[in-house]
Design a protein around this motif. Structure first.
Motif, PDB file in Angstrom:
ATOM      1  N   LEU A  93      89.564   9.263  11.632  1.00 13.98           N
ATOM      2  CA  LEU A  93      89.928   9.741  12.765  1.00 13.98           C
ATOM      3  C   LEU A  93      90.821   8.659  13.772  1.00 13.98           C
ATOM      4  N   ILE A  94      90.390   7.488  13.704  1.00 15.50           N
ATOM      5  CA  ILE A  94      91.322   6.483  14.496  1.00 15.50           C
ATOM      6  C   ILE A  94      92.602   6.463  14.052  1.00 15.50           C
ATOM      7  N   GLY A  95      92.855   6.606  12.908  1.00 14.94           N
ATOM      8  CA  GLY A  95      94.591   6.583  12.398  1.00 14.94           C
ATOM      9  C   GLY A  95      95.086   7.754  12.800  1.00 14.94           C
ATOM     10  N   LEU A  96      94.441   8.929  12.581  1.00 17.99           N
ATOM     11  CA  LEU A  96      95.227  10.082  12.998  1.00 17.99           C
ATOM     12  C   LEU A  96      95.390  10.398  14.476  1.00 17.99           C
ATOM     13  N   LEU A  97      94.695   9.892  15.494  1.00 22.74           N
ATOM     14  CA  LEU A  97      94.744   9.681  16.946  1.00 22.74           C
ATOM     15  C   LEU A  97      95.929   8.886  17.038  1.00 22.74           C
ATOM     16  N   GLY A  98      96.143   7.824  16.510  1.00 23.80           N
ATOM     17  CA  GLY A  98      97.287   6.901  16.519  1.00 23.80           C
ATOM     18  C   GLY A  98      98.387   7.510  16.238  1.00 23.80           C
ATOM     19  N   LEU A  99      98.667   8.342  15.053  1.00 27.66           N
ATOM     20  CA  LEU A  99      99.715   9.059  14.953  1.00 27.66           C
ATOM     21  C   LEU A  99     100.201  10.206  15.762  1.00 27.66           C
ATOM     22  N   MET A 100      99.072  10.842  16.220  1.00 24.65           N
ATOM     23  CA  MET A 100      99.416  11.724  17.264  1.00 24.65           C
ATOM     24  C   MET A 100      99.835  11.077  18.539  1.00 24.65           C
ATOM     25  N   SER A 101      99.162  10.025  18.932  1.00 22.99           N
ATOM     26  CA  SER A 101     100.040   9.451  20.125  1.00 22.99           C
ATOM     27  C   SER A 101     101.300   9.232  20.195  1.00 22.99           C
ATOM     28  N   ASP A 102     101.677   8.442  18.877  1.00 20.10           N
ATOM     29  CA  ASP A 102     102.762   8.084  18.467  1.00 20.10           C
ATOM     30  C   ASP A 102     104.054   9.161  18.587  1.00 20.10           C
ATOM     31  N   SER A 103     103.336  10.322  18.164  1.00 11.56           N
ATOM     32  CA  SER A 103     104.257  11.434  18.061  1.00 11.56           C
ATOM     33  C   SER A 103     104.338  12.019  19.653  1.00 11.56           C
ATOM     34  N   GLY A 104     103.866  11.636  20.435  1.00  6.96           N
ATOM     35  CA  GLY A 104     103.957  12.081  21.672  1.00  6.96           C
ATOM     36  C   GLY A 104     102.610  12.961  22.407  1.00  6.96           C
ATOM     37  N   VAL A 105     101.680  13.212  21.450  1.00  7.62           N
ATOM     38  CA  VAL A 105     100.552  13.818  22.230  1.00  7.62           C
ATOM     39  C   VAL A 105      99.705  13.090  23.047  1.00  7.62           C
ATOM     40  N   GLU A 106      99.495  13.240  24.266  1.00  7.77           N
ATOM     41  CA  GLU A 106      98.620  12.439  25.010  1.00  7.77           C
ATOM     42  C   GLU A 106      97.139  12.553  24.747  1.00  7.77           C
ATOM     43  N   ILE A 107      96.494  11.182  24.563  1.00  8.00           N
ATOM     44  CA  ILE A 107      95.361  11.099  24.213  1.00  8.00           C
ATOM     45  C   ILE A 107      94.574  10.534  25.542  1.00  8.00           C
ATOM     46  N   HIS A 108      93.450  11.335  25.811  1.00  6.37           N
ATOM     47  CA  HIS A 108      92.761  10.981  27.127  1.00  6.37           C
ATOM     48  C   HIS A 108      91.267  10.721  26.601  1.00  6.37           C
ATOM     49  N   TYR A 109      90.670   9.468  27.012  1.00  8.10           N
ATOM     50  CA  TYR A 109      89.296   9.382  26.360  1.00  8.10           C
ATOM     51  C   TYR A 109      88.409   9.059  27.645  1.00  8.10           C
ATOM     52  N   PHE A 110      87.557  10.006  27.963  1.00  9.02           N
ATOM     53  CA  PHE A 110      86.509   9.580  28.980  1.00  9.02           C
ATOM     54  C   PHE A 110      85.283   9.080  28.354  1.00  9.02           C
ATOM     55  N   ILE A 111      85.025   7.918  28.792  1.00  5.20           N
ATOM     56  CA  ILE A 111      83.621   7.348  28.233  1.00  5.20           C
ATOM     57  C   ILE A 111      82.325   7.997  28.549  1.00  5.20           C
ATOM     58  N   GLY A 112      81.591   8.037  27.464  1.00  2.00           N
ATOM     59  CA  GLY A 112      80.182   8.648  27.629  1.00  2.00           C
ATOM     60  C   GLY A 112      79.047   7.553  27.739  1.00  2.00           C
ATOM     61  N   ASN A 113      77.979   7.929  27.711  1.00  2.00           N
ATOM     62  CA  ASN A 113      76.931   6.846  27.534  1.00  2.00           C
ATOM     63  C   ASN A 113      76.383   6.365  26.437  1.00  2.00           C
ATOM     64  N   HIS A 114      77.136   6.891  25.191  1.00  3.57           N
ATOM     65  CA  HIS A 114      76.707   6.255  23.862  1.00  3.57           C
ATOM     66  C   HIS A 114      77.807   5.460  23.550  1.00  3.57           C
ATOM     67  N   GLU A 147      94.880   0.199  20.573  1.00  5.43           N
ATOM     68  CA  GLU A 147      94.962   0.755  19.067  1.00  5.43           C
ATOM     69  C   GLU A 147      95.628   1.967  18.908  1.00  5.43           C
ATOM     70  N   VAL A 148      95.311   2.830  19.973  1.00  4.39           N
ATOM     71  CA  VAL A 148      95.652   4.321  19.915  1.00  4.39           C
ATOM     72  C   VAL A 148      96.675   4.769  20.884  1.00  4.39           C
ATOM     73  N   GLY A 149      96.686   3.941  22.035  1.00  6.86           N
ATOM     74  CA  GLY A 149      97.557   4.489  22.962  1.00  6.86           C
ATOM     75  C   GLY A 149      96.830   5.471  23.708  1.00  6.86           C
ATOM     76  N   ALA A 150      95.623   5.543  24.010  1.00  5.62           N
ATOM     77  CA  ALA A 150      94.646   6.428  24.702  1.00  5.62           C
ATOM     78  C   ALA A 150      94.630   6.066  26.188  1.00  5.62           C
ATOM     79  N   HIS A 151      94.632   7.224  27.076  1.00  9.93           N
ATOM     80  CA  HIS A 151      94.522   6.874  28.613  1.00  9.93           C
ATOM     81  C   HIS A 151      92.921   6.782  28.893  1.00  9.93           C
ATOM     82  N   MET A 152      92.463   5.852  29.300  1.00  6.63           N
ATOM     83  CA  MET A 152      90.879   5.632  29.197  1.00  6.63           C
ATOM     84  C   MET A 152      90.274   5.725  30.639  1.00  6.63           C
ATOM     85  N   TYR A 153      89.058   6.437  30.691  1.00  7.06           N
ATOM     86  CA  TYR A 153      88.442   6.782  32.192  1.00  7.06           C
ATOM     87  C   TYR A 153      87.012   6.514  31.906  1.00  7.06           C
TER      88      TYR A 153
END
Length: 256
Positions: free
Chosen positions: A64-85, A96-102
């Motif tokens: 999963l982490i590798g694929l998210l990194g590849l998607m981010s590198d190709s221009g797909v925006e990754i937005h990650y909203f942190i949960g309770n777990h 590591e992935v280039g995600a936008h964190m919230y």
């Protein structure tokens, strides 16, 4: 790169004997939407537990982490909203992935629409005990102290707590809708809407698929979960739809 935005929540990877299969399904799903995705929005609790150490990373999830990194590198925006777990991901996915964190809800614009997005924890009346714990979990000193515990012990403790928390959560608030006046996320969205307009509110945490009208044409969606089902939402020029991934695009269930 496409123009659709995909939303998913509550995969709780690392929990249950089917966690690896869940991750494989998630990777297969993301591979399938890569070409049409402008952005992927992860609405929290993707992992049942995560703690970002300074020099080591938790075992697993490499697909999963590798694929998210590849998607981010190709221009797909990754937005990650942190949960309770997965509240202790810190800056790992940003670096590591280039995600936008919230770490709280936020308003984003896609496809000409304004969306209120978040995980949804701490907004429900049933979350009052969790809100007390949240202050402890977000204390920097407590986080540093936890980091000093050997990962083998720390993860054993955390996963045991997480399992019990998830069971209690399932009994108290999941699956059934208690009516608009008793739904904390719904009431939160209504309050936010009255402060500033938006088109859609999209959240996770409840594990149930929910579509409810708010006011002034806005709609509240809860995307469901990736445990019992493989739920997600997709936003396009035609609007926002809730879907369940079945592995067969022609057989996917859709709810507007």
């Amino acid at each position: 790169m496409g123009n659709k935005v995909f939303f998913l929540s509550d995969a709780h990877l690392g929990s249950g004997c089917d966690s690896l299969q869940r991750e494989r399904d998630l990777v297969t799903f993301l591979e399938g939407i890569r070409e049409e995705a402008r952005a992927v929005v992860l609405l929290g609790d993707i992992f049942d537990f995560w703690f970002t150490y300074k020099y080591v990373a938790p075992r697993g999830y490499t697909r999963l982490i590798g694929l998210l990194g590849l998607m981010s590198d190709s221009g797909v925006e990754i937005h990650y909203f942190i949960g309770n777990h997965d509240m202790w991901v810190f800056d790992y996915f940003e670096k590591e992935v280039g995600a936008h964190m919230y770490d709280s809800s936020a308003r984003l614009s896609f496809c000409g629409k304004t969306l209120l997005l978040g995980h949804g924890d701490g907004l429900d009346p049933y979350d009052h005990h969790y809100n007390k714990l949240k202050r402890i979990f977000h204390n920097r000193l407590n986080q540093r102290l936890f980091a000093t515990i050997h990962p083998r012990v720390a993860y054993g403790m955390a996963l045991h707590w997480s399992k019990n928390s998830r069971k209690k959560h399932h009994i108290e608030i999941e699956q059934h809708y208690r009516g608009d006046e008793n739904e904390g996320i719904y009431q939160y969205c209504l309050g936010q809407l009255r402060q500033s307009p938006f088109d859609y509110a999209v959240f996770g945490h409840r594990h149930g698929r929910i579509v409810r009208p708010l006011e002034n044409g806005a709609t509240y969606y809860n995307v469901g979960n990736w445990i019992e089902r493989r739920d997600y939402a997709v936003l396009s020029d035609q609007g926002l739809e809730l879907k369940t991934w079945t592995g067969n695009a022609s057989n996917e269930k859709t709810e507007k």
